[in-house]
Write a protein that holds these residues in place. Sequence first.
Motif, PDB file in Angstrom:
ATOM      1  N   UNK A   1       0.812  -1.206   0.000  1.00 20.74           N
ATOM      2  CA  UNK A   1       0.000   0.000   0.000  1.00 20.74           C
ATOM      3  C   UNK A   1       0.844   1.252   0.000  1.00 20.74           C
ATOM      4  N   UNK A   2       2.168   1.085   0.091  1.00 19.60           N
ATOM      5  CA  UNK A   2       3.070   2.244   0.030  1.00 19.60           C
ATOM      6  C   UNK A   2       4.180   1.970  -0.981  1.00 19.60           C
ATOM      7  N   UNK A   3       5.299   1.339  -0.551  1.00 19.62           N
ATOM      8  CA  UNK A   3       6.347   1.006  -1.516  1.00 19.62           C
ATOM      9  C   UNK A   3       5.881  -0.072  -2.495  1.00 19.62           C
ATOM     10  N   UNK A   4       5.065  -0.989  -2.010  1.00 20.65           N
ATOM     11  CA  UNK A   4       4.435  -1.984  -2.879  1.00 20.65           C
ATOM     12  C   UNK A   4       2.975  -1.576  -3.003  1.00 20.65           C
ATOM     13  N   UNK A   5       2.580  -1.066  -4.152  1.00 17.72           N
ATOM     14  CA  UNK A   5       1.339  -0.255  -4.216  1.00 17.72           C
ATOM     15  C   UNK A   5       0.041  -0.991  -3.973  1.00 17.72           C
ATOM     16  N   UNK A   6      -0.016  -2.298  -4.193  1.00 21.04           N
ATOM     17  CA  UNK A   6      -1.291  -3.000  -4.058  1.00 21.04           C
ATOM     18  C   UNK A   6      -1.437  -3.552  -2.643  1.00 21.04           C
ATOM     19  N   UNK A   7      -2.304  -2.979  -1.798  1.00 23.77           N
ATOM     20  CA  UNK A   7      -2.453  -3.473  -0.428  1.00 23.77           C
ATOM     21  C   UNK A   7      -2.990  -4.894  -0.376  1.00 23.77           C
ATOM     22  N   UNK A   8      -3.679  -5.329  -1.434  1.00 25.28           N
ATOM     23  CA  UNK A   8      -4.214  -6.689  -1.434  1.00 25.28           C
ATOM     24  C   UNK A   8      -3.124  -7.751  -1.543  1.00 25.28           C
ATOM     25  N   UNK A   9      -1.920  -7.351  -1.928  1.00 22.11           N
ATOM     26  CA  UNK A   9      -0.806  -8.299  -1.938  1.00 22.11           C
ATOM     27  C   UNK A   9      -0.473  -8.769  -0.522  1.00 22.11           C
ATOM     28  N   UNK A  10      -0.749  -7.942   0.488  1.00 27.83           N
ATOM     29  CA  UNK A  10      -0.555  -8.382   1.872  1.00 27.83           C
ATOM     30  C   UNK A  10      -1.510  -9.527   2.189  1.00 27.83           C
TER      31      UNK A  10
ATOM     32  N   UNK B   1       6.673  -6.143  12.132  1.00 35.19           N
ATOM     33  CA  UNK B   1       7.682  -5.356  12.840  1.00 35.19           C
ATOM     34  C   UNK B   1       7.869  -3.963  12.258  1.00 35.19           C
ATOM     35  N   UNK B   2       7.396  -3.751  11.034  1.00 33.85           N
ATOM     36  CA  UNK B   2       7.316  -2.407  10.453  1.00 33.85           C
ATOM     37  C   UNK B   2       6.204  -2.406   9.421  1.00 33.85           C
ATOM     38  N   UNK B   3       5.450  -1.347   9.363  1.00 39.32           N
ATOM     39  CA  UNK B   3       4.560  -1.037   8.255  1.00 39.32           C
ATOM     40  C   UNK B   3       4.158   0.423   8.394  1.00 39.32           C
TER      41      UNK B   3
ATOM     42  N   UNK C   1      -4.209   3.992   4.830  1.00 34.89           N
ATOM     43  CA  UNK C   1      -3.249   2.884   4.824  1.00 34.89           C
ATOM     44  C   UNK C   1      -3.434   2.004   6.052  1.00 34.89           C
ATOM     45  N   UNK C   2      -3.531   2.615   7.240  1.00 29.63           N
ATOM     46  CA  UNK C   2      -3.657   1.820   8.465  1.00 29.63           C
ATOM     47  C   UNK C   2      -5.016   1.148   8.583  1.00 29.63           C
ATOM     48  N   UNK C   3      -6.060   1.787   8.122  1.00 32.32           N
ATOM     49  CA  UNK C   3      -7.363   1.117   8.143  1.00 32.32           C
ATOM     50  C   UNK C   3      -7.338  -0.129   7.261  1.00 32.32           C
ATOM     51  N   UNK C   4      -6.727  -0.023   6.081  1.00 31.79           N
ATOM     52  CA  UNK C   4      -6.623  -1.169   5.184  1.00 31.79           C
ATOM     53  C   UNK C   4      -5.775  -2.272   5.797  1.00 31.79           C
ATOM     54  N   UNK C   5      -4.671  -1.890   6.425  1.00 27.77           N
ATOM     55  CA  UNK C   5      -3.802  -2.880   7.056  1.00 27.77           C
ATOM     56  C   UNK C   5      -4.562  -3.696   8.100  1.00 27.77           C
TER      57      UNK C   5
ATOM     58  N   UNK D   1      -7.625 -10.862   9.989  1.00 25.82           N
ATOM     59  CA  UNK D   1      -8.112 -12.121   9.430  1.00 25.82           C
ATOM     60  C   UNK D   1      -7.171 -13.295   9.703  1.00 25.82           C
ATOM     61  N   UNK D   2      -5.969 -13.028  10.244  1.00 21.43           N
ATOM     62  CA  UNK D   2      -4.962 -14.079  10.368  1.00 21.43           C
ATOM     63  C   UNK D   2      -4.537 -14.215  11.825  1.00 21.43           C
ATOM     64  N   UNK D   3      -5.008 -15.267  12.499  1.00 16.52           N
ATOM     65  CA  UNK D   3      -4.726 -15.424  13.932  1.00 16.52           C
ATOM     66  C   UNK D   3      -3.249 -15.530  14.269  1.00 16.52           C
TER      67      UNK D   3
END
Length: 587
Positions: free
Chosen positions: A471-480, A496-498, A522-526, A532-534
């Motif tokens: 969503x920043x350096x890698x533009x597509x947040x859905x890749x996360x 550890x960083x975002x 950005x943070x809302x999307x994160x 979703x991932x325990x």
Amino acid sequence: MTVEDPFAHLHDEDYAAAFSRDWAGAGSLVDPGGRPVQSLDGEWEMTLDPFDEGLRQRWYALDEAHPENWTVPRDYDPGGADIVPVPSCWNLLRPELKYYEGAVWYVRSFDAAPAPGMRQLLQFGAANYAARVFLNGRFLGAHRGGSTPFTLDATHALVAGKNRLMVHVENRRRDDRVPMSHFDWFNYGGLHRGVGLMQVPALHIRSFAIHLAADRDDAVEVRVALSASVDAGARLRIPELGLDLAVAIVDGVGTARCAAPVALWSPERPRLYDVEIACGRDRVRERIGFRRIATRGTEILLNGTPVRLKGACVHEDDVARGRCTDAADIARRLADIKALGGNFLRLSHYPHDPLVARMADEAGVLLWAEIPVYWAIDFANPDTYADAENQLLELVARDRNRASAILWGVGNENADTDARYRFMAALADAAKRADPTRLVSAACLVNREKFRIEDRLAAKLDVIGLNEYFGWYEPDPNDLLRLLANSDPGKPLLISETGADAVAGLHGAETLLFGEERQAAFYRNQLDILRQFPYVQGMAVWLLYDFRSERRQTRFQRGWNRKGLVAEDKTTRKAAFAALRAAWANW
């Protein structure tokens, strides 16, 4: 008769060799432990020395009290030095020194009254990067590593009355150092933490560690190390619990355990106890909390209960003081992370001032503390490894009695090579040997071919760190989302960083680069993805405050990393602060 060549120093490129052997390390540290310390902070003389003429010409051996007796001129004028405060960073003392990387001499006189039979120890909080120390013309020792403390025995050189202390400090960036020449924060130089003189008995307590017993929450274990390999006796006392335990010392080291009904420390209830250890004429005192940190599957457990780490990375940086800090500045950090709804700070990317962990103990904030094994360290160089391991051991020795410190970080964003794996695996092992009561982590890698979290080092870690900027350096947040769905680390994962840059006061659409709304979105999307991932057990957002970095030279940055939730004034909160606080409330 031998005649000294007055020009010999001009051709001597081995001038520093005698002052670059047997670096003072973790083994020589003496824990202050609440002992009285004569502060040597305050006004010092400072002289620039970009070509190390002071070592070449032996400035430390000159009779400064009587320069009229000098037989030849020297490129040094005791009466012409700048008067500067210590602690300080020279980069902020004069505009022309902002980017200075080289050597500086710090000089001050002080009075001392050494008692017979006592040892006189000089205590340095930190000097970036290498320091060489001379007292009354005698070389005491040297230290490398810009953020960890060191102790030098001054007994043989200290005199009753007036003493002259000279410290050669240099902050040159080099590829064989830790960090190496390329890193993403400001390269401040100087004596940026306190200096003091501590007087201790000849036989004294060098270090101690106390923590919950490995198998019981109602018992404590203690380890005491003395300054000499002798047999002796020590006592551990916790007055509030009525505890008075004998510790047998054999060959300089003693361990003991006993029942102790301690109330466990936690962020919600940061309970501390006054602890005293005595041996002969010496005694140390600390305020200590007792807690247990562990993992179970993909969970992080604090006192046996799962804990989610919600926090931020923070650099030790200040507009006016650089790397220097004080209690008010630290209190603001702790208050801001709590106002954010967090419980955790990652102290990036080097050991921070020891007062941070002490105050975090009191405030109930959890800490990740780390060493600057950052980016492309010279992993194949044995001397670079020795430097890194010593910085790690000095950090552990300094903060091992701090309940707030739960994670030792051994590296950040290092490319996966065989040399890197050996280097960092050895560091992880060293951390475990030095302190098996805490977790070890590092910011690990992504396998780009398989697009999954995958790093050989993970097998050596308790907690996997992941730096990601989808969503920043890698533009597509859905890749996360794709990365996390495609991964199964089998251990707790911390983001550890975002983060994303935002200039305070720059507003616009959520698509506007460097705008506050873009950072908040950005943070809302994160958080929409992470929850979703325990196996994701928390995050340390990048970062709490904007900080200096000369790498960053766009019109938006102008020498600052702008990813802070708060501007560099440490007061102006960006829109992302409130957005993240709201998102965390539901995680």
